[in-house]
Design a protein around this motif. Sequence first.
Motif, short mmCIF file in Angstrom:
data_model
loop_
_atom_site.label_atom_id
_atom_site.label_comp_id
_atom_site.label_asym_id
_atom_site.label_seq_id
_atom_site.Cartn_x
_atom_site.Cartn_y
_atom_site.Cartn_z
N PRO A 150 -15.96 33.94 1.00
CA PRO A 150 -16.73 34.05 -0.24
C PRO A 150 -16.47 32.90 -1.22
O PRO A 150 -15.36 32.36 -1.26
N ARG A 151 -17.48 32.56 -1.98
CA ARG A 151 -17.36 31.47 -2.95
C ARG A 151 -16.28 31.76 -3.98
O ARG A 151 -15.62 30.85 -4.46
N SER A 152 -16.08 33.04 -4.31
CA SER A 152 -15.06 33.41 -5.28
C SER A 152 -13.65 33.11 -4.77
O SER A 152 -12.71 33.03 -5.54
N THR B 242 -14.08 38.89 3.49
CA THR B 242 -14.31 38.13 4.72
C THR B 242 -14.86 39.11 5.76
O THR B 242 -14.71 40.32 5.61
N ASP C 62 -17.65 40.86 -1.40
CA ASP C 62 -16.75 39.75 -1.70
C ASP C 62 -15.55 39.76 -0.75
O ASP C 62 -14.42 39.56 -1.17
N ASP D 69 -25.16 34.42 3.57
CA ASP D 69 -23.87 34.97 3.22
C ASP D 69 -22.80 33.93 3.49
O ASP D 69 -22.86 33.22 4.49
N HIS D 70 -21.83 33.84 2.58
CA HIS D 70 -20.70 32.94 2.76
C HIS D 70 -19.62 33.69 3.52
O HIS D 70 -19.20 34.77 3.10
N ASN E 66 -25.40 41.87 3.66
CA ASN E 66 -24.84 41.02 2.62
C ASN E 66 -24.22 41.87 1.52
O ASN E 66 -23.12 41.60 1.04
#
Length: 147
Positions: A97-99, A124, A122, A93-94, A117
Amino acid sequence: MNAVLVVNADLGPLHRVSLKHAIRMLLRQVAEIHEAEPDRLIGVYPMPKVVRLVHYVVTRWRFSHGPAWSRPGVLSRDEGRCGYCGGHATTIDHILPRSRGGKNTWKNTVAACGTCNQRKGDRTPAEARMPLRVVPQAPSWTVLYAR
């Protein structure tokens, strides 16, 4: 067994290779078996778990930078445990988020179970009200390959 640990002549860990590659190293006589599976053979060789290089390889470059980011590396660093609930992790999990501009870096990713996850989505961790149990950090070579 899908990977064999390759250690330097001084027994410092270098990397992992496939079983096929390890057998080729033994045949070329650039490595010898350091640790093997008991009572399992591949041809005339015992099935290796760890092979040791015959000659020392200088690895100064390994200590100037840590290992490159990878999904399996994140799972290994976090010992397969979810950073949110502590359960069995199957994904990463980022944190940012990558978006939203989050990158694939050691400090922005954590191992996660599918449920956490999906639940975080999407957002934090603060927005999702899911505090992290661990502080993600870049691992050293020895920590990453000792697992």
